[in-house]
Write a protein that holds these residues in place. Sequence first.
Motif, mmCIF file in Angstrom:
data_model
loop_
_atom_site.group_PDB
_atom_site.id
_atom_site.type_symbol
_atom_site.label_atom_id
_atom_site.label_comp_id
_atom_site.label_asym_id
_atom_site.label_seq_id
_atom_site.Cartn_x
_atom_site.Cartn_y
_atom_site.Cartn_z
ATOM 1 N N ASN A 1 -15.413 -63.690 25.797
ATOM 2 C CA ASN A 1 -15.163 -62.327 25.315
ATOM 3 C C ASN A 1 -15.796 -62.091 23.954
ATOM 4 O OD1 ASN A 1 -13.763 -61.190 27.467
ATOM 5 N ND2 ASN A 1 -11.809 -62.003 26.757
ATOM 6 N N ARG A 2 -15.646 -63.050 23.034
ATOM 7 C CA ARG A 2 -16.246 -62.910 21.704
ATOM 8 C C ARG A 2 -17.761 -62.830 21.808
ATOM 9 N NH1 ARG A 2 -12.592 -66.848 20.489
ATOM 10 N NH2 ARG A 2 -14.218 -68.425 20.430
ATOM 11 N N LEU A 3 -18.350 -63.701 22.608
ATOM 12 C CA LEU A 3 -19.796 -63.715 22.756
ATOM 13 C C LEU A 3 -20.294 -62.411 23.348
ATOM 14 C CD1 LEU A 3 -22.474 -65.292 22.633
ATOM 15 C CD2 LEU A 3 -21.965 -66.088 24.949
ATOM 16 N N LEU A 4 -19.636 -61.931 24.389
ATOM 17 C CA LEU A 4 -20.076 -60.691 25.021
ATOM 18 C C LEU A 4 -19.861 -59.503 24.107
ATOM 19 C CD1 LEU A 4 -18.836 -61.331 28.642
ATOM 20 C CD2 LEU A 4 -21.162 -61.516 27.760
ATOM 21 N N ASN A 5 -18.756 -59.484 23.366
ATOM 22 C CA ASN A 5 -18.522 -58.398 22.414
ATOM 23 C C ASN A 5 -19.570 -58.423 21.316
ATOM 24 O OD1 ASN A 5 -16.310 -57.394 23.779
ATOM 25 N ND2 ASN A 5 -14.835 -58.547 22.572
ATOM 26 N N ASP A 6 -19.916 -59.604 20.817
ATOM 27 C CA ASP A 6 -20.950 -59.716 19.796
ATOM 28 C C ASP A 6 -22.289 -59.208 20.332
ATOM 29 O OD1 ASP A 6 -19.146 -60.788 18.026
ATOM 30 O OD2 ASP A 6 -19.916 -62.833 18.133
ATOM 31 N N ALA A 7 -22.598 -59.539 21.578
ATOM 32 C CA ALA A 7 -23.853 -59.090 22.178
ATOM 33 C C ALA A 7 -23.866 -57.574 22.317
ATOM 34 C CB ALA A 7 -24.055 -59.754 23.535
ATOM 35 N N THR A 8 -22.733 -56.989 22.663
ATOM 36 C CA THR A 8 -22.634 -55.536 22.800
ATOM 37 C C THR A 8 -22.843 -54.855 21.459
ATOM 38 O OG1 THR A 8 -21.124 -55.764 24.658
ATOM 39 C CG2 THR A 8 -21.137 -53.642 23.539
ATOM 40 N N VAL A 9 -22.210 -55.375 20.426
ATOM 41 C CA VAL A 9 -22.360 -54.806 19.086
ATOM 42 C C VAL A 9 -23.808 -54.936 18.613
ATOM 43 C CG1 VAL A 9 -21.712 -55.093 16.652
ATOM 44 C CG2 VAL A 9 -19.954 -55.132 18.436
ATOM 45 N N ALA A 10 -24.419 -56.079 18.867
ATOM 46 C CA ALA A 10 -25.815 -56.273 18.458
ATOM 47 C C ALA A 10 -26.728 -55.286 19.177
ATOM 48 C CB ALA A 10 -26.244 -57.708 18.742
ATOM 49 N N GLN A 11 -26.490 -55.074 20.466
ATOM 50 C CA GLN A 11 -27.318 -54.125 21.211
ATOM 51 C C GLN A 11 -27.124 -52.707 20.682
ATOM 52 O OE1 GLN A 11 -29.744 -54.824 23.545
ATOM 53 N NE2 GLN A 11 -30.214 -52.677 23.121
ATOM 54 N N LEU A 12 -25.889 -52.338 20.385
ATOM 55 C CA LEU A 12 -25.633 -51.009 19.812
ATOM 56 C C LEU A 12 -26.358 -50.845 18.475
ATOM 57 C CD1 LEU A 12 -21.841 -50.546 20.597
ATOM 58 C CD2 LEU A 12 -23.738 -49.222 21.545
ATOM 59 N N ALA A 13 -26.336 -51.887 17.670
ATOM 60 C CA ALA A 13 -27.026 -51.828 16.382
ATOM 61 C C ALA A 13 -28.523 -51.629 16.592
ATOM 62 C CB ALA A 13 -26.760 -53.100 15.585
ATOM 63 N N ARG A 14 -29.091 -52.356 17.549
ATOM 64 C CA ARG A 14 -30.527 -52.209 17.828
ATOM 65 C C ARG A 14 -30.859 -50.798 18.313
ATOM 66 N NH1 ARG A 14 -29.929 -57.644 19.167
ATOM 67 N NH2 ARG A 14 -29.275 -57.256 21.311
ATOM 68 N N ILE B 1 -11.881 -70.741 27.088
ATOM 69 C CA ILE B 1 -13.160 -70.357 27.694
ATOM 70 C C ILE B 1 -13.273 -68.840 27.779
ATOM 71 C CG2 ILE B 1 -14.487 -70.380 29.848
ATOM 72 C CD1 ILE B 1 -13.309 -73.278 30.243
ATOM 73 N N VAL B 2 -12.224 -68.199 28.257
ATOM 74 C CA VAL B 2 -12.228 -66.740 28.392
ATOM 75 C C VAL B 2 -12.352 -66.077 27.024
ATOM 76 C CG1 VAL B 2 -10.837 -64.752 29.094
ATOM 77 C CG2 VAL B 2 -11.010 -66.749 30.593
#
Length: 70
Positions: free
Chosen positions: A39-52, A34-35
């Motif tokens: 972590n993967r989901l939140l890291n992916d969201a962070t990378v996507a936001q940085l890209a935007r 679960i953890v």
Amino acid sequence: MAMTLRLTPEQDRALTLLAEAQGSSKHEAAVRAIVSAANRLLNDATVAQLARDVLPGHAALESRIRRTRR
């Protein structure tokens, strides 16, 4: 907090194999999974936001990256 986890026999077998591979209990293996997923989901969201924020035309790039992860 207590929680009941209902698994199919196949899911239980997968959890058992995961726990054995980690040398842990099934409870600990489930918690780690679960953890790790969070972590993967939140890291992916962070990378996507940085890209935007940083890259113009990020939608096409983000789409290509997501396709390669499948």
